[in-house]
Scaffold this motif. Sequence first.
Motif, PDB file in Angstrom:
ATOM      1  N   PHE A   1       0.835  -1.212   0.000  1.00  0.00           N
ATOM      2  CA  PHE A   1       0.000   0.000   0.000  1.00  0.00           C
ATOM      3  C   PHE A   1       0.864   1.254   0.000  1.00  0.00           C
ATOM      4  O   PHE A   1       0.620   2.187  -0.774  1.00  0.00           O
ATOM      5  N   ILE A   2       1.885   1.290   0.827  1.00  0.00           N
ATOM      6  CA  ILE A   2       2.755   2.473   0.911  1.00  0.00           C
ATOM      7  C   ILE A   2       3.507   2.680  -0.395  1.00  0.00           C
ATOM      8  O   ILE A   2       3.598   3.801  -0.899  1.00  0.00           O
TER       9      ILE A   2
ATOM     10  N   ALA B   1       2.624   1.602  -3.408  1.00  0.00           N
ATOM     11  CA  ALA B   1       1.685   1.972  -4.466  1.00  0.00           C
ATOM     12  C   ALA B   1       1.269   3.433  -4.332  1.00  0.00           C
ATOM     13  O   ALA B   1       1.138   4.142  -5.327  1.00  0.00           O
ATOM     14  N   ARG B   2       1.081   3.894  -3.121  1.00  0.00           N
ATOM     15  CA  ARG B   2       0.688   5.280  -2.885  1.00  0.00           C
ATOM     16  C   ARG B   2       1.809   6.239  -3.271  1.00  0.00           C
ATOM     17  O   ARG B   2       1.567   7.313  -3.815  1.00  0.00           O
ATOM     18  N   ALA B   3       3.051   5.840  -3.008  1.00  0.00           N
ATOM     19  CA  ALA B   3       4.182   6.696  -3.356  1.00  0.00           C
ATOM     20  C   ALA B   3       4.302   6.838  -4.870  1.00  0.00           C
ATOM     21  O   ALA B   3       4.705   7.885  -5.368  1.00  0.00           O
ATOM     22  N   ARG B   4       3.927   5.831  -5.623  1.00  0.00           N
ATOM     23  CA  ARG B   4       4.002   5.908  -7.087  1.00  0.00           C
ATOM     24  C   ARG B   4       2.879   6.748  -7.669  1.00  0.00           C
ATOM     25  O   ARG B   4       3.038   7.329  -8.724  1.00  0.00           O
ATOM     26  N   VAL B   5       1.752   6.803  -6.993  1.00  0.00           N
ATOM     27  CA  VAL B   5       0.605   7.549  -7.508  1.00  0.00           C
ATOM     28  C   VAL B   5       0.839   9.047  -7.386  1.00  0.00           C
ATOM     29  O   VAL B   5       0.465   9.822  -8.265  1.00  0.00           O
ATOM     30  N   GLU B   6       1.449   9.487  -6.319  1.00  0.00           N
ATOM     31  CA  GLU B   6       1.673  10.919  -6.117  1.00  0.00           C
ATOM     32  C   GLU B   6       2.793  11.392  -7.050  1.00  0.00           C
ATOM     33  O   GLU B   6       3.923  10.906  -6.956  1.00  0.00           O
TER      34      GLU B   6
END
Length: 161
Positions: A130-131, A133-138
Amino acid sequence: MRTTTLNLLVLVFTLSLAASGWSVATAASLETYAFDDPRKEALFHELIDELRCPKCQNQSIAESDAPLAKDLRDRTYIMLQNGASKQEVINYMVARYGDFVHYQPPWQISTSILWWGPVGIILIGLLVVFIRARARVEPDELTVEEEQQLARLRRTDKEQD
């Protein structure tokens, strides 16, 4: 044709010898115990299937040919003949050989890592995914120099077309 029939007969004979030898060995591995009460006999078979041989790799004392398994079967038989209950036999075996001897060990604080460890590892793995994936989205913001360099690259790319 004749050799095929002979080979087939030899194969059948060999297999029948192997099967009869296996059944004799299997029958000899479990001694016969005399019971006056069919309930005691049923309890005996239930217990020897439920108790694990401490020496063998994941075999019940009913399946094992180890001398220790024979001793445990004998001890179970004697205890049942003397009027012990199922729980008394299990308690005796656990006290003597530890929780490993019973296929259904009790839940304890010391063994809770075995129950909660896999769940914890899965939760940590999901958190990491989750962490990441979230870092790649931003999207990362570009500095002024990076924006100028990107603009130059785009102009150069358009000029080449």
